[in-house]
Design a protein around this motif. Structure first.
Motif, mmCIF file in Angstrom:
data_model
loop_
_atom_site.group_PDB
_atom_site.id
_atom_site.type_symbol
_atom_site.label_atom_id
_atom_site.label_comp_id
_atom_site.label_asym_id
_atom_site.label_seq_id
_atom_site.Cartn_x
_atom_site.Cartn_y
_atom_site.Cartn_z
ATOM 1 N N ARG A 141 0.242 10.784 -4.270
ATOM 2 C CA ARG A 141 0.478 9.554 -3.494
ATOM 3 C C ARG A 141 -0.312 9.535 -2.179
ATOM 4 N NH1 ARG A 141 2.615 9.290 -7.964
ATOM 5 N NH2 ARG A 141 4.842 9.124 -8.350
ATOM 6 N N LEU A 165 -6.776 3.738 -3.667
ATOM 7 C CA LEU A 165 -6.613 2.334 -3.279
ATOM 8 C C LEU A 165 -7.736 1.942 -2.319
ATOM 9 C CD1 LEU A 165 -3.703 3.126 -4.232
ATOM 10 C CD2 LEU A 165 -2.833 1.619 -2.453
ATOM 11 N N SER A 212 -3.186 7.785 -1.779
ATOM 12 C CA SER A 212 -3.722 6.429 -1.717
ATOM 13 C C SER A 212 -5.215 6.351 -1.438
ATOM 14 C CB SER A 212 -2.939 5.538 -0.745
ATOM 15 O OG SER A 212 -3.087 5.970 0.588
ATOM 16 N N SER A 246 -5.345 11.132 2.640
ATOM 17 C CA SER A 246 -4.502 9.957 2.858
ATOM 18 C C SER A 246 -4.778 9.282 4.187
ATOM 19 C CB SER A 246 -3.028 10.320 2.718
ATOM 20 O OG SER A 246 -2.674 11.296 3.659
ATOM 21 N N HIS A 248 0.883 -1.164 0.000
ATOM 22 C CA HIS A 248 0.000 0.000 0.000
ATOM 23 C C HIS A 248 0.915 1.206 0.000
ATOM 24 C CE1 HIS A 248 -2.960 2.926 1.629
ATOM 25 N NE2 HIS A 248 -3.897 2.085 1.250
ATOM 26 N N ILE A 249 0.491 2.299 -0.637
ATOM 27 C CA ILE A 249 1.347 3.478 -0.728
ATOM 28 C C ILE A 249 1.538 4.112 0.636
ATOM 29 C CG2 ILE A 249 1.430 5.845 -1.615
ATOM 30 C CD1 ILE A 249 0.155 4.808 -4.195
ATOM 31 N N TYR A 290 3.619 0.878 -7.106
ATOM 32 C CA TYR A 290 2.409 1.695 -7.179
ATOM 33 C C TYR A 290 1.216 0.789 -7.435
ATOM 34 C CZ TYR A 290 5.931 5.300 -7.684
ATOM 35 O OH TYR A 290 7.019 6.100 -7.479
ATOM 36 N N GLY A 308 -2.150 -5.216 -2.548
ATOM 37 C CA GLY A 308 -1.181 -4.456 -3.321
ATOM 38 C C GLY A 308 -0.175 -5.300 -4.090
ATOM 39 N N TYR A 334 -8.710 -3.487 -5.535
ATOM 40 C CA TYR A 334 -7.611 -3.450 -4.560
ATOM 41 C C TYR A 334 -8.027 -4.137 -3.259
ATOM 42 C CZ TYR A 334 -4.132 -2.013 -1.234
ATOM 43 O OH TYR A 334 -3.169 -2.054 -0.264
#
Lengths: 481, 200
Positions: A325, A330, A327, A275, A162-163, A348, A341, A336
């Motif tokens: 970034r 995601l 996420s 995020s 995961h980012i 990514y 991931g 996802y």
């Protein structure tokens, strides 16, 4: 007259070693992994929604963020030159790396020049992408990840999934097990309470922070008009790395630029809420070159292309470079949430990875990723910089290589569908051919569908049913009314 | 061709389609119209588990429990009135190892943002260098009410980008384990804010 220099694709950990459906199969079958992912993504989705809903001008911020990033892409060469000039004037040394390997060589050389055989690291997607830890290790330099999740992943000899939360695929019991196995100074009676695990990490890294001579970081933003770098974090490991060592090396993708310091007022509102689902993350550090008597006295910035010029060259795919970034995409993605991931192969993952990785490497090298999506559009809705991910996915699918049989079939189908007369005739023909079969299937299974077709059409029915034509079309029914 | 020249040339080629200029719409709020900024700041700080004290009178009481205290060289004398513990001024610069042994650090700040519960340090008056507020496990930060702004854009306008900036929103925390927020990792595990009026 000189020849134009062509944009180039990149290397590093951005290629899927296996096609996405193959790589996803074990993950989808892993009940524990799916439970961990489901719980984590549901938690973060709710947190994000709460703090985004309380911002009355959220859409205005998204519009501004999206436009600023589009402007950066349009002016990228001049903004990079401006950043270089500002950062250099403030005492930093700016380096340029065409690709992952060159970036790694620069960091290794700088670390050696500082006389160090170990570095402390702040979590950074760029250094993951260029596989810097592996390059440092090959050069005899130990790299210590200091972000809690990165530490878990490094100790577990795993890769991030995961980012934002690289260890999202582990639950607390699994993390305790990794600490007990791989962290020599972990207490024998370590519990799986998150607070106890965080304490163990604090003790484990404390001495390393206080004695480190070289730190390696990425940057969330690089400000062109001032030469400022920005790192957004939570734990304080970032501050430790950015403040205490003598030498700081920051690896920064060229797309990270913002034109002005004022532009941070937009992105520092968009990023934390998108995020971690916080109004603001606990710590944000900003530094501009060297400040005498405060923090690292030797400051390097490595600007990395590694495929970004190739992304920039595609006017439709270009907005993928706007990604900050966060996420959020995601966490809302149904694919996802089920596949995790690792199935994406690249550092990514998720929807942004499905458009970014194929563009960085060239679509042929990551041809399965644009299909790792249902095109539901949830990613576009939450993206703080309004990247139209579904549109770019479809665009990349068109560029992906297609097998000759599929191309031939599509060619015929397109010819048939271009004329209403041909289309009506084809439907009549299909109905005549499938009539008795359809009636039979309806009696047997209650649906006019086929479960399995012989090869090569079995590729279609492996994951879907094939509907058989209805006894009459809507037009025919309507005419009889 | 150097890497620099090659990358810049690649990027120029990539933009051969000549994308048009992009106007940036800035329709977001740039000034907060809330009247209760201080209450909002306190609410947001406490939401992230910072402890808030009101009035300069809170300081002597807080400091009486601190044995070894780090301060920047230009800490206002009034903040230390009656302090009987061991005072460590950051001149000459205290080593990271020394800082690690101290119980707390006392500083001021440059700006505080009510909307996000953020304290910003810019190495200006009464703040010292960055290590000072990082290594000790407890940070006591004095915020004057005239340093409080509503929104981020108002805060950025007050900052010098060339100064090293540290934005602090609550104590050190992580959400890396099952996405649950846990306070206290590498940065100070206790953040205490003392809100004082502008004249104090």
């Amino acid at each position: 007259m000189s020849h134009p220099v062509a944009p180039a694709t990149g290397g590093g950990r951005i290629r899927t070693p296996l096609p996405f459906p193959t790589a996803a199969r074990p993950a989808v079958a892993d009940q524990q992994l799916r439970a961990n992912l489901h719980r984590a993504t549901r938690t973060i989705r709710a947190k994000r929604a709460r703090v985004v809903d309380e911002v009355p001008d959220w859409e205005a911020l998204r519009d501004a963020g999206s436009a600023i990033k589009a402007d950066v892409q349009r002016r990228l060469p001049e903004l990079l030159e401006q950043f270089e000039a500002s950062a250099t004037a403030a005492g930093a040394t700016v380096h340029w790396a065409r690709d992952a390997a060159e970036a790694c060589r620069i960091v290794v050389a700088l670390t050696r020049a500082a006389g160090a055989d170990e570095v402390v690291k702040v979590k950074s997607m760029a250094t993951q992408e260029i596989e810097l830890n592996e390059a440092l290790e090959a050069a005899g330099i130990a790299a210590y990840e200091t972000d809690l999740a990165e530490l878990i992943v490094q100790l577990g000899e795993d890769t991030p999934s995961h980012i934002l939360v690289p260890a999202i695929h582990y639950n607390r019991a699994q993390i305790r097990e990794i600490f007990q196995r791989r962290m020599p100074d972990a207490p024998a009676d370590l519990s799986d309470e998150p607070a106890a695990l965080a304490e163990a990490a604090r003790v484990h890294l404390r001495r390393r922070f206080l004695s480190a001579r070289v730190a390696v970081s990425g940057a969330n933003f690089a400000v062109a008009d001032t030469g400022t770098l920005v790192v957004v974090e939570s734990e304080g490991n970032g501050r430790m790395c950015l403040t205490l060592p003598e030498t700081l090396i920051s690896v920064v993708g060229v797309e990270k630029l913002l034109p002005t310091f004022t532009d941070l007022e937009v992105f520092l509102q968009l990023l934390p809420r998108s995020s971690t689902g916080e109004r603001m993350n606990p710590y944000t550090s900003m530094w501009t070159g060297v400040t005498p008597g405060d923090g690292p006295q030797t400051v390097h910035v490595v600007l990395v292309d590694n495929g970004r010029s190739a992304v920039l060259a595609d006017p439709v795919g270009r907005p993928a470079l706007s990604c900050i970034r966060c996420s959020a995409c995601l966490n809302v993605c149904p694919v996802y949430e089920r596949a995790g991931g690792h199935a994406y192969g690249s550092v990514y993952p998720g929807p942004i990875g499905a458009i970014l990785s194929p563009q960085l490497t060239g679509v042929a090298d990551n041809a399965s990723l644009p299909y790792a999506s249902t095109l539901c559009g949830a990613c576009y809705d939450v993206c703080p910089v309004k990247i139209n991910i579904p549109e770019i996915l479809v665009h990349l699918r068109q560029q992906a290589p297609h097998p000759p049989a599929e191309r031939a079939t599509m060619g015929v189908l397109s010819w048939v569908m271009r004329s209403p007369r041909r289309w009506a005739a084809a439907l009549r023909l299909a109905r005549a051919g499938a009539g008795p079969l359809g009636a039979y299937r309806e009696r047997r299974t209650g649906a006019r569908t086929l479960r399995r077709l012989p090869w090569p059409a079995s590729a279609w029915t492996r994951s879907r049913d094939l509907p058989l034509p209805a006894p009459q079309t809507f037009r025919e029914w309507w005419e009889k009314q | 061709m150097t890497a620099r020249d090659e990358i810049l040339a690649r990027l120029r080629t990539a933009l051969a389609d000549g994308p048009p200029p992009v106007p940036v719409p800035r329709r977001y709020r740039r000034v907060d119209d809330r009247s209760d900024l201080i209450d909002t700041l306190v609410d947001r700080l406490e939401d992230y588990r910072a402890v808030v004290h009101r009035g300069i009178d809170a300081l002597p009481r807080l400091l009486s429990a601190v044995d070894r205290l780090a301060v920047p060289t230009d800490v206002p004398a009034g903040w230390l009135a009656g302090y009987a513990g061991r005072l460590h001024r950051d001149a000459p610069a205290l080593s990271p190892a020394t800082l690690d042994e101290l119980d707390a650090v006392l500083t001021g700040c440059a700006v505080a943002v009510a909307d996000t519960g953020t304290i910003i340090l810019d190495a200006g008056p009464a703040q010292g260098r960055r290590a000072l507020t990082l290594v000790p496990d407890r940070h006591i930060c004095v915020v004057r009410t005239d340093q409080v702004v509503g929104l981020l854009p108002e805060a950025l306008a007050r900052l010098d980008p060339r100064a090293p900036l540290t934005w602090i929103s609550g104590p050190s925390a992580t959400s890396d384990i099952e996405l649950n927020r846990v306070e206290g990792v590498h940065g100070p595990r206790r953040l205490e804010i003392v809100l004082i009026s502008s004249g104090a």
